[in-house]
Design an enzyme around this catalytic site. Structure first.
Site, PDB file in Angstrom:
ATOM      1  N   GLU A  43       0.883  -1.179   0.000  1.00 58.40           N
ATOM      2  CA  GLU A  43       0.000   0.000   0.000  1.00 58.40           C
ATOM      3  C   GLU A  43       0.915   1.222   0.000  1.00 58.40           C
ATOM      4  O   GLU A  43       1.582   1.508   1.005  1.00 58.40           O
ATOM      5  CB  GLU A  43      -0.897  -0.017   1.243  1.00 58.40           C
ATOM      6  CG  GLU A  43      -1.774   1.225   1.356  1.00 58.40           C
ATOM      7  CD  GLU A  43      -2.507   1.308   2.705  1.00 58.40           C
ATOM      8  OE1 GLU A  43      -2.862   0.258   3.280  1.00 58.40           O
ATOM      9  OE2 GLU A  43      -2.709   2.443   3.182  1.00 58.40           O
ATOM     10  N   ARG A  47       1.221  10.286   0.529  1.00 56.80           N
ATOM     11  CA  ARG A  47       1.722  11.257   1.508  1.00 56.80           C
ATOM     12  C   ARG A  47       3.012  11.913   1.029  1.00 56.80           C
ATOM     13  O   ARG A  47       3.648  12.636   1.787  1.00 56.80           O
ATOM     14  CB  ARG A  47       1.966  10.567   2.852  1.00 56.80           C
ATOM     15  CG  ARG A  47       0.679  10.003   3.444  1.00 56.80           C
ATOM     16  CD  ARG A  47       0.900   9.371   4.796  1.00 56.80           C
ATOM     17  NE  ARG A  47      -0.189   8.459   5.088  1.00 56.80           N
ATOM     18  CZ  ARG A  47      -0.199   7.606   6.097  1.00 56.80           C
ATOM     19  NH1 ARG A  47       0.822   7.547   6.918  1.00 56.80           N
ATOM     20  NH2 ARG A  47      -1.221   6.809   6.278  1.00 56.80           N
ATOM     21  N   LYS A 132     -11.283  -1.085   6.957  1.00 58.20           N
ATOM     22  CA  LYS A 132     -10.034  -0.780   7.650  1.00 58.20           C
ATOM     23  C   LYS A 132     -10.405  -0.227   9.033  1.00 58.20           C
ATOM     24  O   LYS A 132     -11.355   0.555   9.153  1.00 58.20           O
ATOM     25  CB  LYS A 132      -9.302   0.286   6.813  1.00 58.20           C
ATOM     26  CG  LYS A 132      -8.072   0.924   7.431  1.00 58.20           C
ATOM     27  CD  LYS A 132      -7.482   1.893   6.402  1.00 58.20           C
ATOM     28  CE  LYS A 132      -6.535   2.910   6.991  1.00 58.20           C
ATOM     29  NZ  LYS A 132      -5.134   2.593   6.706  1.00 58.20           N
TER      30      LYS A 132
HETATM   31  C1  3PG Z   1      -1.760   3.668   7.962  1.00 55.26           C
HETATM   32  O1  3PG Z   1      -1.766   4.535   7.121  1.00 55.26           O
HETATM   33  O2  3PG Z   1      -2.471   2.681   7.866  1.00 55.26           O
HETATM   34  C2  3PG Z   1      -0.921   3.862   9.156  1.00 55.26           C
HETATM   35  O3  3PG Z   1      -0.335   5.128   9.135  1.00 55.26           O
HETATM   36  C3  3PG Z   1       0.159   2.862   9.360  1.00 55.26           C
HETATM   37  O4  3PG Z   1       0.448   3.033  10.670  1.00 55.26           O
HETATM   38  P1  3PG Z   1       1.800   2.570  11.368  1.00 55.26           P
HETATM   39  O5  3PG Z   1       2.893   3.460  10.834  1.00 55.26           O
HETATM   40  O6  3PG Z   1       1.564   2.762  12.827  1.00 55.26           O
HETATM   41  O7  3PG Z   1       2.033   1.138  11.000  1.00 55.26           O
END
Ligand code: 3PG
Length: 191
Positions: A43, A47, A132
């Site tokens: 994924e 960003r 999600k």
């Molecule tokens: C996401 O976009 O799903 C999260 O930012 C991932 O989160 P993490 O960096 O805590 O794994």
């Protein structure tokens, strides 16, 4: 098929690496490392400025059985861009009116984000039952998902946010969790 087959895609990919690509040079080594570790999806979050180009490049350098997804889609302009990039799946941090209608017009698997019972009820009203759960650690984590399993037994979740190498197996053991996502995977592979 509900949400264009996202449930099957997640069942086939119980661990989804969530990544932020800073430079296009990172793409090929990352895809190769994931494939070598038997991880067949990614994924790429919207960003960074090069995210859409990174998705296009990832699609060129991956094997046929690898799925290149996009995350952090928050508006319809971004949705149109990633549909053009022929992304394999779409992840949204939440639910939003304009995006809801745009999602109904595409045939790409998609995973909307929820946290509250009202959002889950709205998703079910739309016929969406694979969601999600984000940000999982802040929204009650493991305990919250267990409780939601009793209330919304038809929903299967992919929690993300604060999932770690240490706690992800515990999440996957929950009956209503079919996949987990997170940035720890990329860090763990040292790429
Ligand atoms: C996401 O976009 O799903 C999260 O930012 C991932 O989160 P993490 O960096 O805590 O794994």
């Amino acid at each position: 098929m509900s949400q264009n087959g996202i449930r099957k895609l997640l069942l086939d990919n119980p661990v989804v690496p969530v990544v932020k690509i800073q430079s296009l040079e990172e793409v090929e080594p990352l895809i190769t490392a994931l494939q070598n570790n038997n991880i067949n999806c990614i994924e790429i979050t919207l960003r960074t400025d090069c995210a859409v180009e990174a998705i296009k490049l990832a699609k060129k350098c991956c094997n046929d059985n690898f799925s290149v997804g996009v995350g952090t889609v928050v508006n319809t302009k971004q949705l149109a861009e990633v549909v053009d990039a022929e992304v394999d799946f779409i992840v949204l941090p939440g639910l939003q009116k304009d995006l809801v209608s745009a999602l109904q017009d595409i045939d790409i698997p998609f995973l909307p984000g929820v946290v509250t019972p009202s959002e889950m009820m709205e998703a079910l009203r739309l016929g969406w039952d694979t969601l999600k759960f984000f940000p999982a650690n802040i929204a009650g984590g493991f305990g919250a998902l267990k409780t939601y399993g009793q209330v919304f037994s038809q929903i299967k979740f992919c929690p993300t946010g604060g999932i770690t190498k240490e706690n992800y197996p515990e999440y996957l053991d929950l009956e209503n969790v079919i996949s987990v996502g997170g940035s720890w995977i990329q860090k763990d592979l040292n790429i």
